[in-house]
Every structure is written in structure tokens, then in C-alpha cells.
Design a protein around this motif. Structure first.
Motif, PDB file in Angstrom:
ATOM      1  N   PRO A 176       0.805  -1.233   0.000  1.00 34.62           N
ATOM      2  CA  PRO A 176       0.000   0.000   0.000  1.00 34.62           C
ATOM      3  C   PRO A 176       0.834   1.277   0.000  1.00 34.62           C
ATOM      4  CG  PRO A 176       0.002  -0.999   2.193  1.00 34.62           C
ATOM      5  CD  PRO A 176       0.820  -1.906   1.306  1.00 34.62           C
ATOM      6  N   MET A 177       2.121   1.199   0.320  1.00 40.37           N
ATOM      7  CA  MET A 177       3.015   2.371   0.349  1.00 40.37           C
ATOM      8  C   MET A 177       2.365   3.545   1.100  1.00 40.37           C
ATOM      9  SD  MET A 177       5.858   1.472  -0.974  1.00 40.37           S
ATOM     10  CE  MET A 177       7.030   2.000  -2.206  1.00 40.37           C
ATOM     11  N   THR A 178       1.843   3.278   2.278  1.00 40.13           N
ATOM     12  CA  THR A 178       1.095   4.303   3.023  1.00 40.13           C
ATOM     13  C   THR A 178       1.961   5.495   3.441  1.00 40.13           C
ATOM     14  OG1 THR A 178       1.370   2.836   4.893  1.00 40.13           O
ATOM     15  CG2 THR A 178      -0.814   2.904   3.922  1.00 40.13           C
ATOM     16  N   HIS A 179       3.286   5.326   3.424  1.00 39.86           N
ATOM     17  CA  HIS A 179       4.149   6.462   3.792  1.00 39.86           C
ATOM     18  C   HIS A 179       3.955   7.637   2.825  1.00 39.86           C
ATOM     19  CE1 HIS A 179       6.682   4.453   0.755  1.00 39.86           C
ATOM     20  NE2 HIS A 179       6.977   5.691   0.424  1.00 39.86           N
ATOM     21  N   ALA A 180       3.416   7.345   1.632  1.00 42.39           N
ATOM     22  CA  ALA A 180       3.252   8.413   0.631  1.00 42.39           C
ATOM     23  C   ALA A 180       1.800   8.897   0.544  1.00 42.39           C
ATOM     24  CB  ALA A 180       3.723   7.912  -0.734  1.00 42.39           C
ATOM     25  N   LYS A 181       0.974   8.507   1.512  1.00 45.75           N
ATOM     26  CA  LYS A 181      -0.472   8.794   1.367  1.00 45.75           C
ATOM     27  C   LYS A 181      -0.805  10.283   1.389  1.00 45.75           C
ATOM     28  CE  LYS A 181      -2.001   8.043   6.173  1.00 45.75           C
ATOM     29  NZ  LYS A 181      -0.660   8.199   6.788  1.00 45.75           N
ATOM     30  N   ASN A 182       0.117  11.114   1.866  1.00 40.60           N
ATOM     31  CA  ASN A 182      -0.152  12.561   1.862  1.00 40.60           C
ATOM     32  C   ASN A 182       0.321  13.257   0.584  1.00 40.60           C
ATOM     33  OD1 ASN A 182      -1.401  12.517   4.336  1.00 40.60           O
ATOM     34  ND2 ASN A 182       0.545  12.653   5.444  1.00 40.60           N
ATOM     35  N   SER A 183       0.909  12.484  -0.333  1.00 43.50           N
ATOM     36  CA  SER A 183       1.294  13.084  -1.615  1.00 43.50           C
ATOM     37  C   SER A 183       0.024  13.331  -2.447  1.00 43.50           C
ATOM     38  CB  SER A 183       2.213  12.135  -2.391  1.00 43.50           C
ATOM     39  OG  SER A 183       2.276  12.542  -3.739  1.00 43.50           O
ATOM     40  N   PRO A 184      -0.037  14.464  -3.169  1.00 42.24           N
ATOM     41  CA  PRO A 184      -1.201  14.670  -4.050  1.00 42.24           C
ATOM     42  C   PRO A 184      -1.265  13.602  -5.146  1.00 42.24           C
ATOM     43  CG  PRO A 184       0.506  16.335  -4.459  1.00 42.24           C
ATOM     44  CD  PRO A 184       0.938  15.568  -3.241  1.00 42.24           C
ATOM     45  N   HIS A 185      -0.171  12.876  -5.344  1.00 41.20           N
ATOM     46  CA  HIS A 185      -0.126  11.878  -6.415  1.00 41.20           C
ATOM     47  C   HIS A 185      -0.175  10.440  -5.892  1.00 41.20           C
ATOM     48  CE1 HIS A 185       0.504  15.324  -8.831  1.00 41.20           C
ATOM     49  NE2 HIS A 185       1.713  15.558  -8.361  1.00 41.20           N
ATOM     50  N   TYR A 186      -0.518  10.269  -4.595  1.00 40.59           N
ATOM     51  CA  TYR A 186      -0.681   8.912  -4.048  1.00 40.59           C
ATOM     52  C   TYR A 186      -1.826   8.220  -4.810  1.00 40.59           C
ATOM     53  CZ  TYR A 186      -1.472   5.163  -0.653  1.00 40.59           C
ATOM     54  OH  TYR A 186      -1.623   3.937  -0.042  1.00 40.59           O
ATOM     55  N   PRO A 187      -1.602   6.995  -5.345  1.00 40.69           N
ATOM     56  CA  PRO A 187      -2.602   6.435  -6.266  1.00 40.69           C
ATOM     57  C   PRO A 187      -3.761   5.679  -5.630  1.00 40.69           C
ATOM     58  CG  PRO A 187      -0.624   5.053  -6.218  1.00 40.69           C
ATOM     59  CD  PRO A 187      -0.349   6.221  -5.312  1.00 40.69           C
ATOM     60  N   PHE A 188      -3.651   5.325  -4.337  1.00 38.91           N
ATOM     61  CA  PHE A 188      -4.613   4.348  -3.825  1.00 38.91           C
ATOM     62  C   PHE A 188      -5.755   4.943  -2.991  1.00 38.91           C
ATOM     63  CE2 PHE A 188      -0.621   1.520  -3.936  1.00 38.91           C
ATOM     64  CZ  PHE A 188      -0.783   1.268  -5.291  1.00 38.91           C
ATOM     65  N   HIS A 189      -6.003   6.278  -3.126  1.00 37.90           N
ATOM     66  CA  HIS A 189      -7.199   6.821  -2.496  1.00 37.90           C
ATOM     67  C   HIS A 189      -8.416   6.573  -3.389  1.00 37.90           C
ATOM     68  CE1 HIS A 189      -4.847   8.634   0.613  1.00 37.90           C
ATOM     69  NE2 HIS A 189      -4.292   9.553  -0.152  1.00 37.90           N
ATOM     70  N   GLU A 190      -8.165   6.362  -4.684  1.00 37.77           N
ATOM     71  CA  GLU A 190      -9.265   6.145  -5.644  1.00 37.77           C
ATOM     72  C   GLU A 190      -9.699   4.681  -5.621  1.00 37.77           C
ATOM     73  OE1 GLU A 190     -10.681   8.528  -7.344  1.00 37.77           O
ATOM     74  OE2 GLU A 190      -9.236  10.019  -6.638  1.00 37.77           O
ATOM     75  N   GLU A 191     -10.939   4.437  -6.054  1.00 35.88           N
ATOM     76  CA  GLU A 191     -11.414   3.044  -6.082  1.00 35.88           C
ATOM     77  C   GLU A 191     -10.556   2.197  -7.039  1.00 35.88           C
ATOM     78  OE1 GLU A 191     -15.208   2.366  -7.891  1.00 35.88           O
ATOM     79  OE2 GLU A 191     -14.995   0.211  -7.523  1.00 35.88           O
ATOM     80  N   PHE A 192     -10.240   2.752  -8.203  1.00 29.80           N
ATOM     81  CA  PHE A 192      -9.354   2.028  -9.136  1.00 29.80           C
ATOM     82  C   PHE A 192      -8.661   3.020 -10.058  1.00 29.80           C
ATOM     83  CE2 PHE A 192     -13.191   2.511 -11.622  1.00 29.80           C
ATOM     84  CZ  PHE A 192     -12.772   2.639 -12.941  1.00 29.80           C
TER      85      PHE A 192
END
Ligand SMILES: NC(=O)c1ccc[n+]([C@@H]2O[C@H](COP(=O)([O-])OP(=O)(O)OC[C@H]3O[C@@H](n4cnc5c(N)ncnc54)[C@H](OP(=O)(O)O)[C@@H]3O)[C@@H](O)[C@H]2O)c1
Length: 313
Positions: free
Chosen positions: A297-313
Motif C-alpha cells: 500500500p506504500m502508506t508512507h506516501a499517502k499525503n502526496s497529491p499523487h498517491y494512487p490508492f485513495h481512488e477506487e481504481f
């Protein structure tokens, strides 16, 4: 030796529909694995600057070329731009660094490893961290990184360019700005994360999907698909292992799997999947394992505007 089918991509290049993954393959084990894979029939190799094994992959391939077993054009080499090299000013240098590691003069496919970027603090500082241990994210936009990657094709440093871990919105945005369309999106794909929607989305755009962690990265009990009774039972019908059933299901789902192994018998077995066909019923059983759970999940990058996994797909 197994003859692996190929797929034609949107830039008219052709790639074998299964490859050898190499993450965590190191030193002599990595080199031996690549050579064993070439002997078994593999012609597609997946590595990354981040894996720090481009030199071993390149050495194995160069030695096999020198032996006369293969020619350079027979093999398909994929490597990836790591997140600290996203600044457009660094992209060409990073690609040349990978080529130097390989000891080769072109790559077949250069992928942007992740859509988000890190601060650059040195070529080998893969995870720059602040005093509290947080990874230092940078706000470089992947569209700007892509524009620099496009130039690599013109320079002849890579035949094709693509992305990895991009969601559907990011792909749409990239396509609206791109001169060269991405050829590939490499994403996590295994029974627990079947990715049907993103695969369909990419298929409609003529973008090939490569599937990483295809076996669910079985070490460390993170995915227990290989020991699952239902998958083992399906395998018995075809005289195949659960790993072979899963890899065949991925291929049938339109995914190019890249199983990693340094074990000769597994390297051989993982491509011995083209002499049987799963029934529609059996494919449905495999489809039923999807929980959406990510191994990476690479959650360390979740605050990046370009983190990919907030979207459903
Ligand atoms: N783009 C990305 O962000 C990204 C992320 C992760 C991975 N990748 C790529 O995808 C590749 C594959 O993913 P992965 O390495 O994470 O996981 P994986 O291929 O699902 O699993 C690799 C593990 O499975 C074992 N294995 C392989 N074949 C087997 C078999 N037939 N039976 C039992 N065990 C078997 C291997 O052991 P042995 O080696 O000991 O045989 C290794 O421990 C990576 O190596 C890398 O190239 C890309």
C-alpha cells in the motif's frame, strides 16, 4: 524449453506475456536465476533501479549473449525510474545510470515506478527521511516527469515507456498531456486483488497491464493462495500446481504476470502454463478470492497529491 507467447503493444513493440520478477533477488542468486530463466525459455525480465540488482541482471544477460544462447533483441528488459529521480532534470541521467548498471545500450521498457516523488538527496538515497523518520515527499508532477521520459525514446535509450501503480484518473490526466502514450501500467495483481476494473480501463486504452506480486508474495504468509485447498483442487484437474493455476488465471484475465523466483524448479514451473486451459467455472472460483487487500500500500506516501490508492481504481 517453453515457447512463451507475445503481445503486441500500442507502439508496435512486442513483449512476452510472462516475465521473471527480480525484487529481492540479489548477487549470485539473481545472476543464476536470470541464466536459469533464459535456459527455461524466459525472454522478459523485470527489474528496477530501486532493486539494486540491474548489474546482476545485465551481467547474466550479457554472458548468455556472449555464449550465443540469445541475442540482445531476443530479450525484453524492463526497469524503472525511482521516486527520487522525478525532477525532469534528473530523468535522463537516471536512465543512463540504469544502462550503465546493465552494461547495455538500450532498455526495452522504462517505467515510472510510482506516480509520486521524493526529494533527491543522492543517487543511492532511495528513501530520504526527515529527523522524525518520515519520507520526504516532493511535489514534482508526474506529467512533468513523463515529458522528460518521452525524450528518452527519441534518444534511443529505451524502446518504450510506461508507468506503474497509476490509477485510472492519473492515466486519464497523463494521456491528455502525453505526446507518447504509455504502453504499460504495471500494477499489483493476484487472487486477493484481481483489479478487474483497472484492467478493463487499461484494455480500453490499449495499455498492457503487467501484474506484480502475482503469487501474493507467499513468503511471510502475506497471501496464502498457494496453499488454498480450492486452488490446489483445481490444479489437480489439470495436473498443475496452485502457482501454475494462478499464473494461468492472470494470463487469461489479460495480465502479464512477473513471478519472482531464484529457485530453478519454480522458475521452470512458473512458465509451464501454456499447455492447459482453465474452464470458465474454475476462473470464476479464482475471481472469488478478491478482497481488494493490497500487499504494497506504500502508506508512507499517502499525503502526496499523487498517491494512487485513495481512488477506487
Ligand atoms: N512495480 C512495482 O511497484 C512492483 C512492486 C512489487 C513487485 N514488483 C515486481 O514484481 C515481481 C513479482 O512480485 P513479488 O516478487 O513481490 O512477489 P511474487 O512473485 O508474488 O512472489 C515471490 C515469492 O514467491 C516464491 N515463489 C515463486 N514461485 C513459486 C512457486 N512456484 N511456488 C512457491 N513459491 C514460489 C518466491 O520464492 P523463491 O524466490 O525463494 O523461489 C518468492 O518468495 C517482483 O519481483 C518485481 O519484479 C513490482
Amino acid at each position: 524449453m517453453v515457447k512463451i507467447p507475445t503481445i503486441k503493444q500500442n507502439d508496435n513493440t512486442v513483449m512476452p506475456i510472462i516475465g521473471l520478477g527480480t525484487y529481492t533477488s540479489t548477487g549470485g542468486d539473481c545472476k543464476r536465476a536470470v541464466k536459469d530463466a533464459i535456459d527455461a525459455g524466459y525472454r522478459h525480465f523485470d527489474t528496477a533501479y530501486f532493486y539494486e540488482n540491474e548489474a546482476e541482471v545485465g551481467e547474466a544477460i550479457r554472458e548468455k549473449i556472449a555464449e550465443g544462447a540469445i541475442k540482445r533483441e531476443d530479450v525484453y528488459i524492463v526497469t524503472k525510474l525511482w521516486c527520487h529521480f522525478h525532477d525532469p532534470e534528473r530523468v535522463e541521467k537516471a536512465c543512463r545510470l540504469s544502462l550503465k548498471n546493465f552494461g547495455l545500450d538500450y532498455i526495452d521498457m522504462y517505467l515510472m515506478h510510482w506516480p509520486y516523488a521524493y526529494v533527491y538527496e543522492g543517487d543511492r538515497v532511495m528513501f530520504p527521511t526527515d529527523p522524525s523518520g518520515e519520507v520526504k515527499l516532493s511535489d514534482v508532477d508526474y506529467v512533468d516527469t513523463w515529458k522528460a521520459m518521452e525524450k528518452l525514446v527519441g534518444l534511443g535509450l529505451t524502446k518504450s515507456i510506461g508507468v506503474s501503480n497509476f490509477n485510472s484518473k492519473q492515466l486519464t490526466r497523463l494521456l491528455s498531456a502525453a505526446t507518447i502514450k504509455p504502453v504499460h501500467n504495471q500494477i499489483e495483481a493476484h487472487p486477493g486483488l484481481s483489479q478487474k476494473k483497472l484492467i478493463e480501463f487499461c484494455k480500453n486504452l490499449n495499455i498492457v497491464v503487467t501484474g506484480y506480486c502475482p503469487l501474493g508474495r507467499p513468503e511471510g504468509n502475506r497471501g496464502d493462495f498457494l496453499n488454498d485447498k480450492k486452488i490446489i483442487e483445481i490444479g489437480k484437474k489439470y495436473n498443475k500446481s496452485s502457482a501454475q493455476v494462478i499464473l494461468r488465471w492472470l494470463v487469461d484475465s489479460g495480465v502479464v504476470p512477473i513471478p519472482k523466483s531464484v529457485t530453478k524448479s519454480r522458475i521452470q514451473a512458473n512458465i509451464d502454463i501454456f499447455d492447459f486451459q482453465l474452464s470458465a467455472e474454475d476462473r470464476q472460483v479464482l475471481d472469488g478470492f478478491n478482497t481488494g487487500h493490497r500487499i504494497i500500500p506504500m502508506t508512507h506516501a499517502k499525503n502526496s497529491p499523487h498517491y494512487p490508492f485513495h481512488e477506487e481504481f
